[in-house]
Scaffold this motif. Structure first.
Motif, mmCIF file in Angstrom:
data_model
loop_
_atom_site.group_PDB
_atom_site.id
_atom_site.type_symbol
_atom_site.label_atom_id
_atom_site.label_comp_id
_atom_site.label_asym_id
_atom_site.label_seq_id
_atom_site.Cartn_x
_atom_site.Cartn_y
_atom_site.Cartn_z
ATOM 1 N N PHE A 1 29.078 53.818 37.719
ATOM 2 C CA PHE A 1 29.567 53.491 36.385
ATOM 3 C C PHE A 1 31.067 53.750 36.287
ATOM 4 C CE2 PHE A 1 30.588 54.936 32.053
ATOM 5 C CZ PHE A 1 30.192 53.827 31.321
ATOM 6 N N ALA A 2 31.517 54.869 36.840
ATOM 7 C CA ALA A 2 32.951 55.183 36.810
ATOM 8 C C ALA A 2 33.754 54.146 37.595
ATOM 9 C CB ALA A 2 33.187 56.586 37.370
ATOM 10 N N CYS A 3 33.220 53.715 38.734
ATOM 11 C CA CYS A 3 33.910 52.665 39.504
ATOM 12 C C CYS A 3 33.971 51.366 38.719
ATOM 13 C CB CYS A 3 33.200 52.443 40.833
ATOM 14 S SG CYS A 3 33.322 53.834 41.986
ATOM 15 N N GLY A 4 32.891 51.056 38.009
ATOM 16 C CA GLY A 4 32.912 49.869 37.157
ATOM 17 C C GLY A 4 33.954 49.972 36.057
ATOM 18 N N VAL B 1 36.728 51.630 36.302
ATOM 19 C CA VAL B 1 38.034 51.461 36.947
ATOM 20 C C VAL B 1 38.368 49.983 37.079
ATOM 21 C CG1 VAL B 1 39.272 51.747 39.130
ATOM 22 C CG2 VAL B 1 38.010 53.669 38.145
ATOM 23 N N VAL B 2 37.409 49.195 37.569
ATOM 24 C CA VAL B 2 37.646 47.756 37.732
ATOM 25 C C VAL B 2 37.855 47.085 36.379
ATOM 26 C CG1 VAL B 2 36.647 45.596 38.567
ATOM 27 C CG2 VAL B 2 36.362 47.695 39.893
ATOM 28 N N ALA B 3 36.986 47.422 35.409
ATOM 29 C CA ALA B 3 37.127 46.818 34.076
ATOM 30 C C ALA B 3 38.444 47.213 33.427
ATOM 31 C CB ALA B 3 35.946 47.244 33.195
ATOM 32 N N GLY B 4 38.828 48.493 33.568
ATOM 33 C CA GLY B 4 40.096 48.926 32.998
ATOM 34 C C GLY B 4 41.287 48.233 33.646
ATOM 35 N N ALA B 5 41.210 48.028 34.972
ATOM 36 C CA ALA B 5 42.303 47.323 35.660
ATOM 37 C C ALA B 5 42.437 45.895 35.161
ATOM 38 C CB ALA B 5 42.057 47.349 37.164
ATOM 39 N N LEU B 6 41.316 45.215 34.964
ATOM 40 C CA LEU B 6 41.371 43.829 34.475
ATOM 41 C C LEU B 6 41.843 43.765 33.030
ATOM 42 C CD1 LEU B 6 38.081 42.389 36.029
ATOM 43 C CD2 LEU B 6 40.434 41.941 36.747
ATOM 44 N N LEU B 7 41.311 44.672 32.173
ATOM 45 C CA LEU B 7 41.696 44.647 30.763
ATOM 46 C C LEU B 7 43.176 44.968 30.579
ATOM 47 C CD1 LEU B 7 38.615 46.421 29.116
ATOM 48 C CD2 LEU B 7 39.261 44.015 28.886
ATOM 49 N N ALA B 8 43.665 45.914 31.368
ATOM 50 C CA ALA B 8 45.052 46.348 31.203
ATOM 51 C C ALA B 8 46.045 45.451 31.921
ATOM 52 C CB ALA B 8 45.211 47.792 31.691
ATOM 53 N N GLY B 9 45.623 44.790 33.006
ATOM 54 C CA GLY B 9 46.587 44.080 33.819
ATOM 55 C C GLY B 9 46.509 42.569 33.818
ATOM 56 N N LEU B 10 45.363 41.980 33.435
ATOM 57 C CA LEU B 10 45.218 40.535 33.587
ATOM 58 C C LEU B 10 46.140 39.754 32.657
ATOM 59 C CD1 LEU B 10 43.768 38.298 35.051
ATOM 60 C CD2 LEU B 10 41.963 38.386 33.335
ATOM 61 N N LEU B 11 46.125 40.089 31.375
ATOM 62 C CA LEU B 11 46.956 39.343 30.426
ATOM 63 C C LEU B 11 48.445 39.508 30.702
ATOM 64 C CD1 LEU B 11 46.877 37.461 28.025
ATOM 65 C CD2 LEU B 11 46.852 39.462 26.506
ATOM 66 N N PRO B 12 48.956 40.734 30.929
ATOM 67 C CA PRO B 12 50.378 40.843 31.301
ATOM 68 C C PRO B 12 50.713 40.090 32.584
ATOM 69 C CG PRO B 12 49.521 42.984 30.650
ATOM 70 C CD PRO B 12 48.349 42.062 30.732
ATOM 71 N N ALA B 13 49.793 40.065 33.557
ATOM 72 C CA ALA B 13 50.061 39.347 34.807
ATOM 73 C C ALA B 13 50.169 37.852 34.566
ATOM 74 C CB ALA B 13 48.956 39.652 35.820
ATOM 75 N N ILE B 14 49.302 37.309 33.734
ATOM 76 C CA ILE B 14 49.326 35.866 33.478
ATOM 77 C C ILE B 14 50.573 35.473 32.688
ATOM 78 C CG2 ILE B 14 48.138 34.000 32.249
ATOM 79 C CD1 ILE B 14 45.505 35.321 32.979
ATOM 80 N N THR B 15 50.886 36.256 31.658
ATOM 81 C CA THR B 15 52.023 35.887 30.805
ATOM 82 C C THR B 15 53.363 36.075 31.494
ATOM 83 O OG1 THR B 15 52.012 38.113 29.847
ATOM 84 C CG2 THR B 15 50.753 36.415 28.693
ATOM 85 N N SER B 16 53.430 36.955 32.504
ATOM 86 C CA SER B 16 54.712 37.223 33.168
ATOM 87 C C SER B 16 54.957 36.321 34.367
ATOM 88 C CB SER B 16 54.768 38.688 33.619
ATOM 89 O OG SER B 16 53.789 38.948 34.598
ATOM 90 N N THR B 17 54.003 35.448 34.698
ATOM 91 C CA THR B 17 54.165 34.571 35.871
ATOM 92 C C THR B 17 53.986 33.109 35.490
ATOM 93 O OG1 THR B 17 51.814 34.857 36.412
ATOM 94 C CG2 THR B 17 53.384 36.349 37.472
#
Length: 520
Positions: A440-443, A445-461
Motif C-alpha cells: 500500500f505504501a509503495c502504491g 509513492v507511485v500515486a503521489g509521484a503521478l499526482l504531484a509531477g504529471l501535470l507540471p511535466a505536461i505543462t512545462s514541455t
C-alpha cells in the motif's frame, strides 16, 4: 550492471575492428594511411549512431534510459536542496499518516482473525420485530441463556456454539500490590476449543469446571505480565476475586485480545449464576459465537435457528422473547464500535495526501518555470517531449520515494501512538506492518509521484517551450501565455487545497464526535 559494461565494451571492440579492416582494405587500394582512415570512417558511417542503434535493439535499452533519467534527476534535486527538502518532508508526512491509518484499518478490519478457520465463525443475536423492544433500533440483541441452550441442542447447522458474558471483579492485592477492578468474562467451557485457542501456559477450562460454584480462572497475557510479573509459577496458585479464592489454571496467548484488549480474567460461564436464570428466555445478556459445520451454508444454519426461535417466541408470547435471529461475521462484531471512526480517519488521511501532492505540484510548477530555458535547450538538441516528461516524472518519483521511506518510519511511531492512545481498539496487539501495508505504501509513492509531477511535466514541455530561447531575460521566460497558465494552475490548485483541507477538518471533527458520543 557488469553485464551491460561488458556488452558495451564488446560493441566498441567490434566497431573498432570493422573500422581497422575497412582502413586496411583502403590502403590495399593504394590510398595513403590518412586517406584510408577517412575513407574507412565514411564507409562505416556514424559510429555513435550505430552504437545507439545497437543499444535500441537490446531489450534493456528502456532500463538504461530510465537509469540515466534517474541520475540526471537526482543531480538536479541535489542542486536545489531547499526545494528537495521541503518537497520530501511534505510527502513524508502525508504518506506516513496514510500508511499509519491503513496499518490499523488493515489489522482491525481486513486481516483475518488469528483463530482456526475464522471465516466459519459467526456471532448470533436475537432480533425483535417490535421497534419498542430494540434499543434505539438496534437489531443485534444479546441472547437469553435458555435460548442459547435450545439452539445448541435442537439444531445441527453449526458444528458447535459457545457463549460468554461481561463481568468484573475486585482483584485482591498480592505481593504488596493494591486491589484493583479488573474486567472479566465468563465463558462456556468449549469457547476456546471452538475458537481454536490454546493456553500459552497451563490449560483452558474443562466441562466439569463450568458449574455454578466454579473456582478456577484464566489470566490474559496483559494481566499476567502487569500484575504477576510474567512468572509462570502463578499457574496452579490461587488469586482472590471479590474475596473468593480462584485457582489459576492457565494463561492465554499474548496475541489473544478478544473480545477486547481490556479483559484481564476469564472464569467459567455458569459461575455464580442461579439455575433459574439459566432456564429463562427473557434475560438477555449472552454473546453467542458459533462455527459453521463443513458443507453447510450460513443461510441454511440460520434458518434452523430461526425456526427454533420462532417456536420459542410463540410459546412465550407474554414474555420478551425474540421472534427472529440475526448474525454477523466475527470480524464485523469485533469492529462494530471502531469501523466508522477508522474509516473516517482514513478518509481524512487521504485528503491530507491530496493536499500534500498539490503542494508539491505547486513547487514543481514554480521549479519548471525557472528551468524553462534548460528544457528548451534540451528540446532543441533533439530530446522528444516524451523524454522531457519522463525526466520530470523521475524527479517527482525520487521525491515520492524519499518521502515514502521517511514516511514509513514515521508511520511506525504514529501507529504505536494511536494504538496506545485508543485504549479500546480491538486486536491492538496484532496491529503491525506487513507485506500488504508495504505494498500500500509503495502504491502511495507511485500515486503521489503521478499526482504531484504529471501535470507540471505536461505543462512545462508543451509546444511553446522553444519560445524560452527567444526570451531576452529570465522574467520573460515562457511568454505571457505561459505565465497566465501558471497563475491559473496555481489558483486552481490552491482552491482545491482549501476544499480538501476543510474536508479533512470536517472528517476529524466527525471522528471526534464518534469517539465521544454515547451511542448506547
Amino acid at each position: 550492471m557488469r553485464g551491460w559494461r561488458k556488452r558495451n565494451a564488446d560493441l566498441d571492440r567490434e566497431l573498432q575492428s570493422d573500422l581497422e579492416l575497412e582502413e586496411e582494405e583502403q590502403r590495399e587500394r593504394g590510398l595513403s594511411a590518412e586517406e584510408a582512415r577517412y575513407a574507412a570512417r565514411r564507409a562505416l558511417g556514424n559510429a555513435p549512431l550505430l552504437r545507439e542503434q545497437m543499444h535500441a535493439i537490446w531489450s534493456w535499452m528502456w532500463l538504461e534510459n530510465l537509469l540515466r533519467d534517474l541520475r540526471i534527476s537526482a543531480r538536479g534535486l541535489l542542486r536545489s536542496p531547499g526545494f528537495s527538502t521541503v518537497a520530501v518532508l511534505v510527502m513524508a508526512l502525508c504518506i506516513g499518516a496514510a500508511t499509519s491509518l491503513f496499518t490499523v484499518v488493515h489489522s482491525v478490519l481486513l486481516r483475518p482473525l488469528p483463530f482456526r478457520d475464522p471465516s466459519q465463525l459467526v456471532m448470533l443475536y436475537e432480533h425483535f420485530r417490535e421497534p419498542s423492544m430494540n434499543r434505539q433500533g438496534f437489531n443485534y440483541n444479546p441472547v437469553a441463556p435458555a435460548d442459547y441452550y435450545d439452539w445448541r441442542a435442537q439444531t445441527h447447522g453449526f458444528a458447535d456454539m459457545a457463549a460468554w458474558r461481561w463481568w468484573q471483579f475486585n482483584l485482591t492485592g498480592v505481593r504488596g500490590n493494591l486491589p484493583e477492578i479488573v474486567a472479566a468474562r465468563g465463558a462456556t467451557w468449549n469457547l476456546f476449543q471452538l475458537l481454536g485457542v490454546h493456553a500459552a501456559i497451563g490449560r483452558t477450562f474443562t466441562e466439569s469446571e463450568d458449574r455454578i460454584s466454579g473456582d478456577v480462572a484464566m489470566l490474559t497475557w496483559n494481566l499476567f505480565e502487569r500484575r504477576f510479573g510474567g512468572n509462570p509459577s502463578i499457574v496452579g496458585k490461587q488469586i482472590h476475586l471479590d474475596d473468593k479464592p480462584y485457582t489459576v489454571v492457565g494463561v492465554l496467548p499474548k496475541w489473544f485480545a478478544w473480545p477486547s484488549a481490556g479483559v484481564g480474567v476469564w472464569v467459567p460461564f455458569k459461575e455464580d449464576l442461579a439455575p433459574a436464570i439459566l432456564a429463562h428466555h427473557d434475560f438477555h445478556f449472552l454473546h453467542v459465537v458459533a462455527r459453521l459445520r463443513p458443507g453447510v451454508s450460513l443461510a441454511s444454519a440460520m434458518s434452523q435457528i430461526g425456526a427454533v426461535q420462532y417456536s420459542l417466541h410463540m410459546r412465550n408470547l407474554d414474555e420478551p422473547v425474540a421472534a427472529e435471529v440475526a448474525s454477523k461475521t466475527l470480524i464485523q462484531a469485533l469492529a462494530q464500535g471502531v469501523e466508522k471512526p477508522l474509516l473516517v480517519l482514513l478518509c481524512a488521511a487521504g485528503c491530507m495526501l491530496l493536499i500534500g501532492c498539490l503542494n508539491v505540484a505547486n513547487l514543481m510548477v514554480a521549479r519548471s518555470a525557472v528551468r524553462q530555458k534548460e528544457t528548451a535547450v534540451r528540446s532543441a538538441l533533439g530530446a522528444s517531449r516524451g523524454a522531457l516528461i519522463r525526466s520530470r516524472l523521475m524527479e517527482s518519483l525520487l521525491i515520492a520515494m524519499a518521502g515514502g521511506g521517511i514516511g514509513i518510519l514515521l508511520s511506525l511511531a504514529a501507529t504505536r501512538w494511536l494504538v496506545n492512545a485508543w485504549s479500546d481498539l480491538p486486536s491492538a496487539r496484532g496491529i503491525h506492518m506487513d507485506g500488504a501495508v508495504l505494498a500500500f505504501a509503495c502504491g502511495l509513492v507511485v500515486a503521489g509521484a503521478l499526482l504531484a509531477g504529471l501535470l507540471p511535466a505536461i505543462t512545462s514541455t508543451g509546444k511553446g517551450v522553444m519560445a524560452a530561447l527567444q526570451a531576452s531575460s529570465r522574467t520573460a521566460a515562457g511568454g505571457q501565455g505561459r505565465s497566465a497558465l501558471r497563475r491559473t494552475l496555481l489558483t486552481v490548485e490552491f482552491a482545491a487545497t482549501v476544499v480538501l483541507l476543510i474536508a479533512a477538518g470536517l472528517l476529524l471533527k466527525s471522528f471526534w464526535r464518534l469517539r465521544t458520543t454515547d451511542v448506547g
